[in-house]
Design an enzyme around this catalytic site. Structure first.
Site, PDB file in Angstrom:
ATOM      1  N   GLU A  92       0.926  -1.188  -0.067  1.00 40.34           N
ATOM      2  CA  GLU A  92      -0.065  -0.027  -0.095  1.00 40.34           C
ATOM      3  C   GLU A  92       0.965   1.362   0.094  1.00 40.34           C
ATOM      4  OE1 GLU A  92      -1.683   1.493   3.665  1.00 40.34           O
ATOM      5  OE2 GLU A  92      -1.283  -0.634   4.680  1.00 40.34           O
ATOM      6  N   LYS A 105      -5.905  10.684   0.945  1.00 36.80           N
ATOM      7  CA  LYS A 105      -5.933   9.173   1.298  1.00 36.80           C
ATOM      8  C   LYS A 105      -7.215   8.808   0.669  1.00 36.80           C
ATOM      9  CE  LYS A 105      -5.989   6.638   5.614  1.00 36.80           C
ATOM     10  NZ  LYS A 105      -6.041   6.879   7.014  1.00 36.80           N
ATOM     11  N   VAL A 151      -5.761  -0.038   2.782  1.00 39.28           N
ATOM     12  CA  VAL A 151      -5.929  -1.354   2.662  1.00 39.28           C
ATOM     13  C   VAL A 151      -6.820  -1.850   1.566  1.00 39.28           C
ATOM     14  CG1 VAL A 151      -6.428  -3.736   3.859  1.00 39.28           C
ATOM     15  CG2 VAL A 151      -4.779  -2.085   4.813  1.00 39.28           C
ATOM     16  N   ASP A 157     -19.563   2.638  12.969  1.00 37.36           N
ATOM     17  CA  ASP A 157     -18.286   3.060  12.429  1.00 37.36           C
ATOM     18  C   ASP A 157     -17.515   1.799  12.212  1.00 37.36           C
ATOM     19  OD1 ASP A 157     -16.037   4.175  11.572  1.00 37.36           O
ATOM     20  OD2 ASP A 157     -15.883   5.835  12.985  1.00 37.36           O
ATOM     21  N   SER A 208     -14.392   0.200   9.420  1.00 36.79           N
ATOM     22  CA  SER A 208     -13.601   0.067   8.191  1.00 36.79           C
ATOM     23  C   SER A 208     -14.021  -0.774   6.863  1.00 36.79           C
ATOM     24  CB  SER A 208     -12.097  -0.299   8.385  1.00 36.79           C
ATOM     25  OG  SER A 208     -11.291  -0.170   7.128  1.00 36.79           O
ATOM     26  N   ALA A 209     -13.973   0.063   5.870  1.00 38.24           N
ATOM     27  CA  ALA A 209     -14.109  -0.365   4.508  1.00 38.24           C
ATOM     28  C   ALA A 209     -13.211  -2.125   4.158  1.00 38.24           C
ATOM     29  CB  ALA A 209     -14.185   0.603   3.500  1.00 38.24           C
ATOM     30  N   ASP A 210     -12.174  -1.811   5.092  1.00 44.38           N
ATOM     31  CA  ASP A 210     -11.120  -2.926   4.783  1.00 44.38           C
ATOM     32  C   ASP A 210     -11.798  -4.465   4.992  1.00 44.38           C
ATOM     33  OD1 ASP A 210      -9.392  -0.932   4.639  1.00 44.38           O
ATOM     34  OD2 ASP A 210      -8.435  -1.558   6.601  1.00 44.38           O
ATOM     35  N   LYS A 263      -5.150  -2.336  14.496  1.00 47.95           N
ATOM     36  CA  LYS A 263      -4.577  -1.504  15.552  1.00 47.95           C
ATOM     37  C   LYS A 263      -5.268  -1.515  16.828  1.00 47.95           C
ATOM     38  CE  LYS A 263      -2.557   1.964  12.325  1.00 47.95           C
ATOM     39  NZ  LYS A 263      -2.619   1.305  11.060  1.00 47.95           N
TER      40      LYS A 263
END
Length: 312
Positions: free
Chosen positions: A31, A92, A112, A144, A146-148, A165
């Site tokens: 990435e 980003k 990611v 909330d 992440s789209a990951d 994380k």
């Protein structure tokens, strides 16, 4: 003058990368947000170059992915990497942002989710990153996430990370991974790592002892017709992690500070990571770099093992 790249729609694929994929030469996707947004200058460029150099020495083709002037690019050139590392105004880019930055001609570092999508579109099978996104704390109220995770659930990749994380809700993240049919294996451990620390305190069911075993799992997934990412959780070496007591104390203060400041939504993660960096005197950044180095090295081994197995 014709472009020196091959294209897939509007995705630019460097000839070295497309040739390696076609010939079965190991390729590892990397990435770009780690050097556009994750590390300070000039360390960011040093880390990006070091990762590519490490792969080339081991016979693996690096495919660093980013967006340059509206061109999603799989296999950034050294000049493009330097440019994204040094220019102000680089955005980003997650998967949802790709159409916008492409149409507007912007340059950006891919997350990611976006990196995985572009890597898979170019036929790359293995991707190394630092930490994954996941479910955020208080997601029961904010939704909330992440789209990951949903992106990786739709792609047949192998992704090496040091877990998610620790600023995230790790138990809920592991539950979502199960719901999304994301297979998770620990590299030589069943302790799920927490990025800055080797053991988040949570366990996973399976481990794999070698790159060859990970490649076997990926091949079994493919043979079964399952289209979702195999997540390989590689913990940072214990002697390079943040001391757990320090980590826990600083994280608690960071979460309190975010609440006091009224930080919410997409601003939360950068706020917490910046707080961790300042309060640990930069040690969290050192861990970030060590995590990335180790994950790139393991990703190279997995890519080579997959290529070797395919050639049998």
């Amino acid at each position: 003058m014709p472009s020196p790249h091959h294209t897939l729609g509007r995705v630019v694929v460097a000839p070295e990368v497309s040739d390696a994929v076609a010939r079965g030469i190991p390729v590892l996707a990397l990435e770009s947000t780690i050097f556009t947004h994750g590390l300070p200058r000039p360390r960011n460029l040093e880390v990006a170059r070091e990762a590519e150099d490490h792969l080339r020495r081991r016979g693996v083709v690096p495919a660093t992915i980013g967006v340059v002037d509206g061109r999603p690019t799989v296999g950034l050139s050294p000049t493009e990497i330097e440019r994204l590392s040094s220019e102000d105004g680089v955005v980003k880019v997650s998967l949802r942002d790709l159409p916008v930055v492409t149409a507007k001609g912007l340059s950006g570092g891919t997350t990611v989710a976006a990196t995985a999508f572009l890597a898979s579109s170019a036929g790359i099978r293995v991707f190394s990153t630092g930490g994954l996104g996941g479910v955020h704390r208080d997601a029961q109220q904010t939704f909330d996430e992440s789209a990951d995770l949903p992106t990786l659930a739709s792609l047949p990749l192998v992704v090496v990370s040091a877990g998610v994380k620790s600023i995230l809700d790790i138990p809920l993240t592991l539950e979502r991974m199960e719901t999304l049919n994301l297979t998770v294996v620990g590299y030589r451990t069943t302790d799920y790592p927490g990025f800055y620390i080797a053991d988040s305190g949570l366990d996973i069911e399976y481990s794999a002892d070698s790159a060859a075993e990970i490649a076997d799992i990926a091949r079994a997934r493919d043979a079964l017709g399952i289209v979702s990412t195999l997540l390989v959780a590689r913990p940072v070496d214990a002697d390079h992690q943040l001391p757990p007591d320090l980590h826990d104390a600083v994280l608690a203060r960071a979460l309190d500070a975010a609440t006091t400041a009224g930080v919410t939504g997409h601003d939360t993660t950068p706020f917490l990571l910046d707080y961790m960096q300042r309060e640990t005197g930069g040690r969290s950044l050192d861990v970030n770099v060590e995590v990335y180095r180790g994950n790139v090295a393991l990703g190279a081994e997995i890519a080579a093992a997959l290529a070797g197995a395919d050639g049998c």
